[in-house]
Design a protein around this motif. Structure first.
Motif, short mmCIF file in Angstrom:
data_model
loop_
_atom_site.label_atom_id
_atom_site.label_comp_id
_atom_site.label_asym_id
_atom_site.label_seq_id
_atom_site.Cartn_x
_atom_site.Cartn_y
_atom_site.Cartn_z
N UNK A 55 0.83 -1.21 0.00
CA UNK A 55 0.00 0.00 0.00
C UNK A 55 0.86 1.25 0.00
N UNK A 66 -5.72 9.08 8.19
CA UNK A 66 -6.19 7.84 7.56
C UNK A 66 -7.71 7.83 7.38
N UNK A 113 -9.26 5.63 -0.18
CA UNK A 113 -8.56 4.34 -0.23
C UNK A 113 -7.87 4.14 -1.57
N UNK A 128 -3.48 8.17 0.92
CA UNK A 128 -3.57 6.86 1.57
C UNK A 128 -2.23 6.13 1.45
N UNK A 159 0.60 5.03 4.42
CA UNK A 159 1.18 3.70 4.59
C UNK A 159 2.71 3.76 4.48
N UNK A 183 -2.87 -0.05 10.57
CA UNK A 183 -2.73 -0.06 9.12
C UNK A 183 -2.81 -1.48 8.58
N UNK A 214 -6.37 -2.61 8.68
CA UNK A 214 -7.12 -1.94 7.62
C UNK A 214 -6.83 -2.62 6.28
N UNK A 225 -10.09 -4.46 4.26
CA UNK A 225 -10.17 -4.35 2.80
C UNK A 225 -9.98 -5.70 2.09
N UNK A 257 -9.08 3.07 15.93
CA UNK A 257 -9.34 4.34 15.26
C UNK A 257 -9.14 4.16 13.76
N UNK A 258 -8.11 3.39 13.40
CA UNK A 258 -7.84 3.17 11.98
C UNK A 258 -8.83 2.17 11.38
#
Lengths: 271, 313, 286
Positions: free
Chosen positions: B55, B269, B274, B279, B283, C123, C126, C131, C215-216
């Protein structure tokens, strides 16, 4: 105690069949050789004592017979070890099944942190579904055989740690008996016990020898003389590697040793 | 697992049959599961790396690495957007520096007191309190900093806002302290008593023993403790998000409001599209952060291992 | 070389120890101050209604019930995922792992997992759970994320608890023909239980207090009801504290302190529970 009087208690060896035998046995721990070229027959239903100075590989040798050395990383065995003519180091051998037949009692009493009853029942419970009644029978008869029943019959539910050292060791013997082994290995079983408890264990060994093949490792010459039928003398050669110097009926080995080194060791020990 | 069908009678029977290898399929399955579970630690760690790379790396097609690392302009929503992260990076240095400057002397002194001087009754009552401090969640520490500390900092240093790297650093020192104290104390207590006895025998006072024997002998353990504390301060998010001030200028003094890397990720974030450049940039910041803390922890682990081996004979 | 008088040596010792003592007192005092202050300020508002009612007016009125429940769900989810894996991996490392490269790599991975910043776990969660696996911003995704973060702790505590069981038990059990797994299952694991429980409770306490990852991964700002399935969004105490403290203008001070108190009480009570389990086990062993 004089050697001669110690020997009078010992039973004359009656050779029955051979239970265990090693042929040209070598044991290695990684690059170090611990035992070299040991060829020995262990008679059935008799007590064989393995004697020798500390560090000569007695315990390692004992652990050959139930393959406890397998647990040490890098341990390697050469030569053959047979139980009733079956090579126990063959790759088709099940170590767990082997250890059911060849039980072991350790130097320091090692009861499990559970009740007296559960200690004895531990083995049978692992080996199959047994009813409570059967289990009770097994526990009782094992404790009887270990000459412990009278002392603990009222405290089966108490922690095994509440027993005295000698009782704990007999409990460990009962724990082994409950699995109905054929051979019992004893690794200096009395070294952590007082003289009275020691004599009790020796007494017990004598009675057990009518039914079981017993191998005992001991550094105590008097114990070997008192309690064993056959003795095998191991010695370090070149500081690290154990070799079998001499073996034979205990009375002969102690009174008419063939090897000079045996004689030195025994006389040295008895003063 | 017990074998279902077996009974004592059958077990006896098996004995006469011999000692053939049994497969014990149930146990093999469990042991397989045990092995696979142990691999999960590696899987998760590699997964983290993979996600961050996948990412985060695409941002470098948009912004070249040097511009990303050394650029000072973070304008994710302007047209065209720019992603310079120096601002965050500098803030990520300032805040842990403040935290470390405060936490190290106090933490080491506290550890030395607990390990070398305090009677055991004092130690037994102080240690649980420090454990409680370690248990306070970072969001609560941030909350305290926001409500109690930042007004104090504002008036003391006569600032426009108390929300600053300084306030965040002070609160973060509270989070590093328990680590520094407990790891240092362990290192001090691991020193064999013979060393101290030897010094006493030479006529040293207790303080001289602490100062010239114990602390030097535990030095690598103490430095590992400090590094672990620093690692914690670098990776901490909520406290800095709440009280570091969140300013997007390269901070030149700790009394300025600033936004460390963790806060930048946390605050950005939620709004980032996305897969969009912002984004990806966040990352990539995460990747940088991961690498920094990885390095700090690896070094600390090495040092700690060495300290452990020191007194093993 | 100058010899120092005994007097000056004694004075320097006194001074030095006073400094060390002051540092210790300072740490202790600040810790206690924070906790007591939160208790005192929060006690003004925390009552039965505060704990059992849904928030109204963007959290300015009403209670924190959904946040409290959400946090318990998260703790439970973390436990259910991280504990079994932690115990299994701990068993491997303590009972089976040979001394080889792979074992070294696993142990190194665990040490490093423990040091990964919580926001990076966010992260990761996420990217993977929300995803890639398409769980969305859900209780499930958040639990999985927190469980990954807890893994290092549950593995380490299980491993250490198992290693601490004396080797002679293993030998005794194998010597009566128990298999390796039987030995672990019936003898070693029961002995290691208090240590494992301690680790699990600590991991839950951490999960209750973690804010950055959820939170993420997407904790909800406000929800009237409770999550009905693992795929629903959720509220959580630490995120609630963050939002009421930072993001909602005109939030009454008392409410903020009340949320802080409840969060602190949940986290610290699990912390203390872990200590109690540990101490009791130590006493039992004697």
């Amino acid at each position: 105690m004089k050697l001669d009087s110690a020997l009078t208690n010992s039973r004359p060896p009656q050779y029955r069949g051979t239970k265990l035998s090693t042929r040209h046995l070598n044991l290695f721990y990684g690059p170090c050789q611990a035992l070299r070229d040991i060829t020995l027959d262990i008679p059935e239903r008799a007590i064989t004592a393995i004697i020798g100075p500390s560090g000569c590989g007695k315990s390692s040798f004992l652990r050959i017979f139930n393959r406890m050395n397998d647990l040490i990383p890098g341990a390697r065995v050469e030569g053959s070890v047979e139980l009733d003519g079956i090579d126990i180091y063959h790759r088709s051998i099940d170590v767990v099944e082997l250890r059911k037949r060849v039980g072991m009692v350790f130097q320091k009493p090692n009861p499990f942190p559970m009740s007296v009853f559960e200690n004895v029942a531990f083995g049978p419970r692992r080996h199959g579904r047994v009813s409570r009644g059967e289990l009770q029978d097994i526990v009782e008869s094992s404790l009887h055989q270990a000459a412990l029943w009278e002392e603990v019959k009222d405290k089966l539910d108490q922690s095994a740690f509440d027993l005295s050292g000698g009782q704990q060791q007999r409990l460990c013997i009962a724990r082994v008996l409950a699995v109905e082994p054929e051979v019992i290995l004893m690794d200096e079983p009395c070294s952590a016990l007082d003289p009275v408890a020691t004599l009790k264990i020796e007494d017990l060994m004598r009675r057990l020898a009518e039914k079981y093949t017993i191998i005992i490792v001991t550094h105590n010459m008097q114990q070997a003389a008192r309690a064993s039928d056959v003795s095998a003398f191991l010695l370090m050669e070149g500081d690290i590697c154990g070799v079998l110097v001499e073996h034979g009926p205990t009375a002969e080995l102690f009174t008419k040793p063939k090897d000079r080194r045996t004689e030195d060791y025994i006389t040295g020990r008895f003063g | 697992m017990r074998k279902r069908s077996a009974s004592i009678a059958i077990a006896r029977d098996a004995r006469t049959k011999g000692l053939q290898r049994r497969w014990r399929v149930g146990e093999r399955v469990i042991e397989g599961g045990i092995f696979l579970a142990s691999l999960l630690a590696i899987v998760v760690l590699l997964g983290i790396v993979a996600v961050l790379l996948r990412q985060g790396l695409p941002i470098f097609a948009h912004t070249p690495p040097w511009e990303f690392l050394f650029g000072t302009k973070w304008y994710p929503v302007s047209e065209p957007p720019t992603f310079g992260t120096t601002t965050f990076f500098v803030a990520t240095i300032w805040v842990p520096v403040v935290a470390t400057v405060i936490a190290v002397p106090i933490g080491v002194a506290c550890a030395a007191y607990l390990a070398e001087v305090a009677p055991s009754s004092v130690r037994e009552s102080v240690k649980p309190v420090i454990e409680l401090l370690a248990g306070i969640p970072s969001v609560v520490i941030g909350f305290i900093g926001l409500l109690l500390l930042s007004p104090l900092v504002q008036s003391m240093f006569n600032l426009n806002t108390g929300l600053s790297g300084l306030a965040a650093g002070i609160m973060l020192s509270l989070m590093s302290l328990p680590i520094i104290v407990s790891v240092s104390e362990d290192a001090l207590r691991a020193i064999p008593d013979e060393f101290r006895q030897a010094a006493y025998a030479l006529g040293a006072t207790r303080w001289e023993v602490v100062r010239h024997v114990s602390i030097p002998a535990a030095l690598s353990g103490i430095s590992a403790a400090i590094m672990l504390g620093v690692g914690r301060a670098i990776g901490e998010t909520m406290t800095v998000l709440m009280i570091a001030g969140g300013a997007l200028a390269v901070p030149v003094s700790p009394t300025q409001p600033m936004m460390p890397m963790t806060a930048a990720i946390a605050s950005g974030i939620g709004n980032a599209v996305r897969g969009g450049p912002q984004y990806q940039a966040l990352f990539a910041i995460g990747l940088l952060l991961f690498l920094i803390t990885l390095a700090v922890n690896l070094i600390a682990d090495r040092v700690l291992e060495r300290q452990k081996r020191k007194f093993v004979r | 070389m100058r010899t120092r008088s005994n007097l000056s040596r004694r004075i320097s010792q006194k001074t030095a120890f006073a400094v060390l003592l002051t540092a210790t007192i300072a740490v202790t005092a600040v810790s206690l101050f924070i906790i007591i202050h939160i208790v005192v300020r929060g006690a003004a508002i925390v009552d039965w209604d505060f704990l059992t009612q849904a928030p109204t007016q963007a959290g300015k009125a009403g209670g924190i019930f959904p946040a409290l429940v959400g946090t318990f769900y998260l703790m439970l989810g973390t436990l259910v995922i991280a504990l079994p894996i932690g115990v299994l991996a701990g068993i491997y490392l303590s009972e089976y792992a040979p001394k080889n490269r792979l074992t070294k790599v696993i142990n190194l991975a665990i040490v490093n997992l423990a040091g990964v910043p919580s926001i990076v776990y966010g992260l990761f969660g996420l990217g993977v759970f929300v995803l890639m696996l398409n769980f969305g911003m859900s209780l499930l995704a958040a639990s999985l994320t927190l469980a990954c973060q807890a893994l290092a702790m549950t593995i380490t505590t299980s491993r250490e608890a198992l290693i601490a069981v004396p080797a002679e038990y293993r030998a005794g059990s194998l010597a009566v023909g128990a298999t390796r797994w039987q030995t672990i299952r019936h003898l070693i694991l029961p002995q290691a239980r208090p240590g494992i429980v301690t680790g699990a409770v600590l991991a839950m306490s951490r999960a209750a207090g973690e804010t950055a990852p959820i939170l993420v991964v997407g904790a909800a700002f406000l929800m009237r009801g409770l999550p009905q399935s693992p795929f629903d969004r959720f509220m959580a105490l630490p995120y609630h504290l963050y939002t009421v403290a930072v993001h909602i203008p005109g939030m009454p001070e008392d409410t903020k302190w009340g949320v802080a108190l409840v969060l602190l009480a949940v986290v610290l009570s699990f912390n203390i529970l872990a200590t109690v389990v540990r101490l009791r086990a130590r006493k039992q062993r004697g």
